[in-house]
Write an enzyme that holds these catalytic residues in place. Structure first.
Site, PDB file in Angstrom:
ATOM      1  N   ASP A  36       0.864  -1.183   0.000  1.00  0.00           N
ATOM      2  CA  ASP A  36       0.000   0.000   0.000  1.00  0.00           C
ATOM      3  C   ASP A  36       0.903   1.237   0.000  1.00  0.00           C
ATOM      4  OD1 ASP A  36      -2.938   1.046   0.533  1.00  0.00           O
ATOM      5  OD2 ASP A  36      -1.598   2.237   1.786  1.00  0.00           O
ATOM      6  N   GLU A  38       1.057   5.683   0.243  1.00  0.00           N
ATOM      7  CA  GLU A  38       0.457   6.988   0.469  1.00  0.00           C
ATOM      8  C   GLU A  38       1.181   7.970  -0.445  1.00  0.00           C
ATOM      9  OE1 GLU A  38      -2.217   7.219   2.154  1.00  0.00           O
ATOM     10  OE2 GLU A  38      -2.092   5.198   2.973  1.00  0.00           O
ATOM     11  N   HIS A 177      -5.419   4.999   6.478  1.00  0.00           N
ATOM     12  CA  HIS A 177      -4.710   5.822   5.494  1.00  0.00           C
ATOM     13  C   HIS A 177      -3.228   5.980   5.847  1.00  0.00           C
ATOM     14  CE1 HIS A 177      -8.277   6.797   3.226  1.00  0.00           C
ATOM     15  NE2 HIS A 177      -8.884   7.152   4.323  1.00  0.00           N
ATOM     16  N   ASP A 182      -2.747  -0.090   6.389  1.00  0.00           N
ATOM     17  CA  ASP A 182      -3.637  -0.462   5.286  1.00  0.00           C
ATOM     18  C   ASP A 182      -3.186  -1.770   4.634  1.00  0.00           C
ATOM     19  OD1 ASP A 182      -4.893   1.865   5.882  1.00  0.00           O
ATOM     20  OD2 ASP A 182      -4.654   2.799   3.913  1.00  0.00           O
TER      21      ASP A 182
END
Length: 600
Positions: A36, A38, A177, A182
């Site tokens: 994952d 960001e 988030h 995540d």
């Protein structure tokens, strides 16, 4: 010794024992790396990675984890910080992506990559590899969104968001988030989905990939709906048995586009659901791609199909309104009216409108209260005051300290700014940005820059639309792929006619015929697409339609054939600040970011 199995009857084929290769790669023996990211935005073209989190699992057991913050090399937008909690201070000493990428690729080497909405995460990783000279390994990829859409029904989960699936499968870690959290939640979602696959006879990785990409039985049954469609540009409408429009789309090749809805490449859950309801597809052939794009907008606005996402909130745009009253104020509204007020916009959201309003308030001391002030109310002493007067941010007309004539000077300045001269707003914002940067208050300076950017974008968009809307008629030609020309007649911002000019044909007869058959458009007329009234910019079309026309006009090779009106923007308008916007939000080196250069 007698065989345990009798020989096959005469003429029957002898049984052949399958090999282990025929069984494929068992899911229990695969090593998955669930990843994952960001980022600072939604596209690798204009955003960067701020955090990577990954979990390596096999047979339900966690083998290792990978987690690091990443210096994006540029500012982190405030709304991203609010969403993820990642601030510029947190990534100040973090490694850059070129240092992180080799370590991640080694961590994931030889594994199957898994991500929730994989095109997003894999797209950023591929872009980072391309930017820094790393060949992208041929990772097999599994998207848990696609799997969830195939495995779970609407009666089980309302959507396939990670938070929803994590709750459904009772994940030990809830997504928040942040990349590692995540990724951990996605691991539990993956295991839950794999557990469901057994009911579908999926036990190997090869079966898993085929299962995720295979069309549903409903899709296969509806393939005949694409029969007989023309291979031409146009608009297509999916309709149910009662004739209700379910979905509207556009394409340069109607036949090929509609056929794609009945293949495994169409994985969107709501679209697959729509295909199951649809009973016919109605094509509308268009002369050009611009006509198809405009017709799609108009049909979505007229029918509001339930499966078109944009039709759910067709009036989402916001406007900044300078009210028409004795003491005007700035108000955020969702619609324009021909009421004598002045409007700035349209803006994409209420938040953008509020930021633009804050930027304008920095330049002009308009009152910020919401009450409707009248002279009678002020004379009676019933108007409520506020602290802004003591701070020098308002002349306090509510307390009688400012006459209507004195206040009208500020209202006139605000009107002039909205109508074209944005220099006062830029100057006021720059003074504040410079002061905050000198005091090393970079986050506040960045917030001030974002306010100014919201105002500049709104003003530039409004001025572009107003300029086009003022033209009673504009005829333009654009080179076509076959050597001819695409023609468009635009009246008050609305596409009134579209056609084509064959190669080597005399242009004047075609242009004259197109003008003669073009739609009559009156200035100020609005339509269901959210038109801008005469009180705003005098348009005869919706803002989205005018944006389509402007993009078409800005394409290389476009020629103006006729123009009835002045197609110009104000000399001191916001259009001239596009380069400033590009520089303000361009990625810079860490030392530049830390010294405040992005604010310039």
């Amino acid at each position: 010794m007698r065989s345990a199995h009798p020989p096959p009857p005469d003429g029957a084929p002898a049984g052949v024992q399958g090999t282990l290769d025929d069984l494929g790669t068992p899911l229990a023996g695969l090593t998955f790396v669930v990843v994952d990211l960001e980022t600072t935005g939604g596209s690798p073209a204009d955003a960067a990675i701020t955090e990577i989190g990954a979990v390596k699992v096999r047979g339900g057991a966690v083998l290792g984890e990978f987690a690091t913050l990443v210096d994006p090399g540029g500012p982190i937008p405030p709304f991203i910080t609010a969403l993820t909690g990642i601030t510029e201070q947190m990534v100040y000493a973090a490694p850059r992506i070129e240092a992180v990428l080799p370590a991640f690729l080694e961590f994931a080497r030889g594994c199957v990559l898994v991500a929730h909405n994989a095109p997003f995460d894999i797209g950023f990783l591929k872009a980072a590899c391309a930017a820094h000279g790393h060949p992208w390994p041929a990772f097999p990829v599994v998207d848990t969104v696609d799997l969830a859409r195939r495995v779970l029904g609407k009666d089980e989960v309302p959507n396939c968001k990670l938070q929803t699936l994590a709750r459904f499968f009772r994940a030990e870690v809830q997504p928040n988030h942040r990349a590692l959290a995540d990724a951990r939640a996605t691991v539990d979602v993956l295991h839950g989905l794999i557990g469901r696959l057994g009911a579908f006879g999926v036990t190997s990785f090869e079966e898993l990939r085929g299962f995720a990409k295979a069309p549903t039985p409903e899709q296969r049954r509806k393939r005949h709906l694409a029969d007989g469609l023309p291979g031409a540009p146009g608009v297509y409408l999916f309709e149910d048995a009662a004739g209700e429009v379910l979905y509207v789309g556009k394409s340069g090749d109607l036949r090929a586009r509609v056929r794609s809805y009945f293949t495994g490449s169409e994985t969107r859950g709501r679209v697959r659901e729509m295909v199951g309801i649809a009973e016919r597809v109605r094509p509308i052939v268009c002369a050009t791609g611009l006509e198809a794009e405009v017709r799609e907008l108009r049909l979505i606005a007229a029918h509001k199909p339930r499966y078109n996402r944009r039709s759910k909130f067709p009036e989402r745009a916001s406007w900044l309104k300078l009210t028409d009253e004795a003491f005007p104020r700035l108000s955020v509204v969702t619609a324009c009216q021909d009421d004598g007020a002045v409007y700035l916009g349209p803006l994409s959201s209420r938040r953008q409108a509020e930021e633009a309003r804050a930027a304008l308030h920095e330049a002009v001391p308009l009152r910020q209260c919401t009450q409707r002030l009248t002279l009678k109310l002020i004379e009676a002493g019933k108007a409520a005051g506020c602290a802004l007067a003591e701070l020098g941010r308002c002349g306090a007309p509510c307390e009688g300290r400012q006459t209507p004539e004195e206040y009208a000077v500020h209202a006139g300045t605000a009107r002039a700014i909205i109508e074209g001269d944005v220099r006062p707003v830029v100057a006021a914002a720059q003074v504040r940005i410079d002061r905050l940067a000198a005091e090393l208050r970079y986050e506040e300076a960045a917030a001030q820059r974002d306010r100014l950017a919201a105002f500049v974008r709104a003003a530039a968009r409004g001025q572009r639309l107003a300029a086009l809307a003022r033209c009673a008629q504009l005829v333009a030609a654009r080179p076509a792929f076959d050597g001819g020309w695409e023609l468009a007649v635009v009246r008050h911002g609305r596409l009134a006619a579209a056609g084509t000019l064959p190669p080597r044909a005399a242009p004047r007869p075609y242009v004259d015929a197109l003008i003669a058959t073009a739609e009559t458009v009156l200035p100020g007329r609005t339509d269901a697409a959210g038109g801008i009234p005469a009180g705003a910019v005098g348009a005869g079309a919706g803002a989205e339609e005018m944006e389509c026309v402007l993009r078409w006009l800005a394409a290389p090779g476009v020629r103006l054939v006729e123009l009835d009106g002045d197609w110009t923007c104000p000399a001191h308008g916001a259009e001239g600040l596009r380069r400033w916007l590009d520089n303000a939000y361009a990625p810079v080196e860490p030392e530049g970011r830390r010294s405040g250069r992005p604010l310039r």
